[in-house]
Enzyme design. Structure first.
Site, PDB file in Angstrom:
ATOM      1  N   TYR A  31     -90.945 -31.571 -82.384  1.00 51.39           N
ATOM      2  CA  TYR A  31     -91.206 -32.317 -83.457  1.00 51.39           C
ATOM      3  C   TYR A  31     -91.345 -33.774 -82.951  1.00 51.39           C
ATOM      4  CZ  TYR A  31     -91.251 -34.380 -87.826  1.00 51.39           C
ATOM      5  OH  TYR A  31     -91.541 -35.326 -89.100  1.00 51.39           O
ATOM      6  N   ASP A  64     -89.395 -38.251 -75.818  1.00 49.08           N
ATOM      7  CA  ASP A  64     -89.248 -38.630 -77.173  1.00 49.08           C
ATOM      8  C   ASP A  64     -87.831 -38.485 -77.432  1.00 49.08           C
ATOM      9  OD1 ASP A  64     -88.888 -38.801 -79.810  1.00 49.08           O
ATOM     10  OD2 ASP A  64     -90.318 -37.031 -80.484  1.00 49.08           O
ATOM     11  N   LYS A 119     -83.579 -43.084 -85.126  1.00 45.50           N
ATOM     12  CA  LYS A 119     -82.337 -42.666 -85.614  1.00 45.50           C
ATOM     13  C   LYS A 119     -81.159 -43.690 -85.305  1.00 45.50           C
ATOM     14  CE  LYS A 119     -84.212 -38.196 -86.927  1.00 45.50           C
ATOM     15  NZ  LYS A 119     -85.227 -37.793 -85.887  1.00 45.50           N
TER      16      LYS A 119
HETATM   17  C1  LIG Z   1     -86.893 -37.505 -86.227  1.00 47.24           C
HETATM   18  C2  LIG Z   1     -87.567 -37.332 -85.155  1.00 47.24           C
HETATM   19  C3  LIG Z   1     -88.891 -37.933 -85.032  1.00 47.24           C
HETATM   20  C4  LIG Z   1     -89.571 -38.748 -86.322  1.00 47.24           C
HETATM   21  O1  LIG Z   1     -88.604 -39.693 -86.637  1.00 47.24           O
HETATM   22  P1  LIG Z   1     -88.810 -40.386 -88.169  1.00 47.24           P
HETATM   23  O2  LIG Z   1     -87.838 -41.483 -88.117  1.00 47.24           O
HETATM   24  O3  LIG Z   1     -88.360 -39.181 -89.018  1.00 47.24           O
HETATM   25  O4  LIG Z   1     -90.382 -40.783 -88.362  1.00 47.24           O
HETATM   26  C5  LIG Z   1     -89.754 -38.160 -83.973  1.00 47.24           C
HETATM   27  N1  LIG Z   1     -89.096 -37.378 -82.826  1.00 47.24           N
HETATM   28  C6  LIG Z   1     -88.121 -36.640 -82.998  1.00 47.24           C
HETATM   29  C7  LIG Z   1     -87.594 -35.880 -81.559  1.00 47.24           C
HETATM   30  C8  LIG Z   1     -87.353 -36.552 -83.945  1.00 47.24           C
HETATM   31  O5  LIG Z   1     -85.996 -35.715 -83.951  1.00 47.24           O
END
Ligand SMILES: *Cc1c(COP(=O)(O)O)cnc(C)c1O
Length: 432
Positions: A148, A243, A271
């Site tokens: 994701y 990521d 985050k």
């Molecule tokens: C949460 C998440 C995102 C997206 O971040 P948002 O602040 O929710 O847009 C992208 N990549 C990873 C690995 C994530 O866990």
């Protein structure tokens, strides 16, 4: 489904929300679709706890999906955000706050020479992909099944937890022509990556990967996977995007890919680095990042990007992250996993798998700990549902989906650990 939780005020608030907000929520997983029942509506949080609108306390093992590393309303973070807010919420112009947070990230992540702040992880990965395309002059991006990377169009193909639990293989509203530029390979399958590169010579701009996959339960990279990926990217002239929106600063002060043998060209954060406020960041070598406007031809902008309140919360958070915080998180998570596993053995509960990296825990009901999205799909959903609701009744808030990761916060004390262990042991009796 559950007898007492949530209480009458939560139920009333959720009904009220549904009249104004789509499905009563601003992010689908919050709607409890994957576990059934009515979402708990929260009024406040402090340390490791949340209180719902009925005044009931929960030990929070979601922590705003990992963002609340220091726990809720951490005094130093709230103080810093307050102090900044008194002097203006957003300038839409440069301020030293941005440089202060950027310097901290740059010093903690060796590969990051230049970075840019945005307002979410989605924006960070979307923009990193654009930079990779601008830098390489290529169009395709390779992602992994169950990875994701936020909800931008091109990255919503086979995107794990939130999407998966809604039973959407993909999302409506995303043109096939856009997804056509997205290639998908199984996680932990280097051979598939090699074949994909060979099938699309000189057209892959970037491979985007979660160094530890935390959106299809918790899947660890197989030995050599990230190294091999780095090698293949180099050989085929594609950039590797790590990521680290979840893993960045959660597992150590900095990124985790550097410890896992990967050589990434770009890295994304979110985050934790915002201390609980909306943030994203992406960065890499100067040569790559400087394709961005105002220096280069790749456009990306943000009215509220780098605003002083978020930056101040991020700075205060990072300044609290010394080795002892990570040691405590590690110790607590290790103890919790060990004691839950022992309880399961004592009770004869089978097909209950726990995996852990630092303060991230994968709670998985299934034949074996998943190594790919296909294996994550073998999760025994009704058993997680029962476990989740028994925990909720006992006042422990777990991710409302069997494919998400459980997060500990540094605010947990030994008695909180005991509470989580005891609730877990009782809940395991109900799962069958
Ligand atoms: C949460 C998440 C995102 C997206 O971040 P948002 O602040 O929710 O847009 C992208 N990549 C990873 C690995 C994530 O866990």
């Amino acid at each position: 489904m559950s007898a007492r939780t949530p209480g009458p005020r939560s139920r009333a608030e959720y009904r009220r929300a549904q009249r104004s907000l789509v499905g009563g929520v601003d992010s689908p997983v919050r709607a409890f679709t994957a576990v059934g029942g009515t979402p708990v509506v929260f009024a406040r949080g402090r340390g490791p706890y949340l209180w719902d609108v009925d005044g009931r306390r929960y030990l929070d093992l979601v922590g705003s999906w990992g963002a609340a590393l220091l726990g809720h309303a951490a005094p130093a973070v709230v103080r810093a955000a307050n102090r900044a807010a008194r002097h203006g919420l957003s300038f839409g112009a440069p301020s030293p706050y941005e440089t202060d947070l950027a310097e901290r990230i740059r010093h903690a992540v060796p590969g990051v020479e230049r970075l840019r702040f945005v307002n979410s992880g989605t924006e960070a990965v979307m923009s990193a992909v654009r930079v990779a395309r601008g830098f390489t002059g290529r169009a395709k991006v390779l992602k992994f099944d169950g990875g994701y990377h936020g909800h931008s169009d091109g990255l919503l193909a086979r995107a794990g937890s939130g999407v998966a639990t809604q039973s959407l293989a993909d999302s409506a509203g995303v043109p096939a022509s856009i997804v056509a530029e997205t290639l998908v390979a199984p996680y932990n399958d280097l051979e598939a990556v090699r074949r994909t590169f060979e099938a699309h010579p000189e057209s892959v701009a970037a491979v985007v990967v979660e160094p530890i996959a935390a959106n299809m339960n918790l899947v660890l990279p197989a030995p050599g996977f990230l190294e091999g990926l780095s090698r293949l990217c180099r050989a085929h002239g594609a950039l590797l995007i790590a990521d680290e929106v979840i893993t960045g600063f959660r597992l150590r002060r900095g990124a985790i890919y550097t410890k896992l043998g990967a050589r990434a060209d770009l890295v994304t954060f979110g985050k934790v680095i915002g201390g609980g406020l909306p943030i994203g960041a992406y960065g890499g070598r100067a040569e790559v990042m400087e394709v961005l406007a105002p220096l280069g031809p790749v456009y990306q902008a943000g009215t509220l990007s780098g605003n002083p309140v978020v930056m101040a919360a991020g700075i205060a958070t990072l300044d609290a992250l010394g080795p002892e915080v990570y040691r405590r998180l590690e110790r607590n998570a290790d103890a919790l996993v060990g004691r839950w596993a022992r309880a399961a053995r004592d009770l004869g509960v089978e097909r209950f798998q726990l995996s852990r990296v630092g303060s991230m825990i994968g709670v998985f009901f299934g034949p074996s700990p998943p190594r790919s999205y296909t294996e994550a799909g073998q999760v025994e959903r009704p058993r997680y549902r029962r476990f989740f609701h028994a925990m909720l009744e006992a006042g422990v808030y777990l991710p409302p989906s069997p494919l998400e990761t459980t997060f500990l916060s540094a605010a947990m004390a030994p008695r909180d650990l005991d509470e989580a262990v005891e609730a877990g042991a009782r809940a395991l009796r109900t799962v069958g």
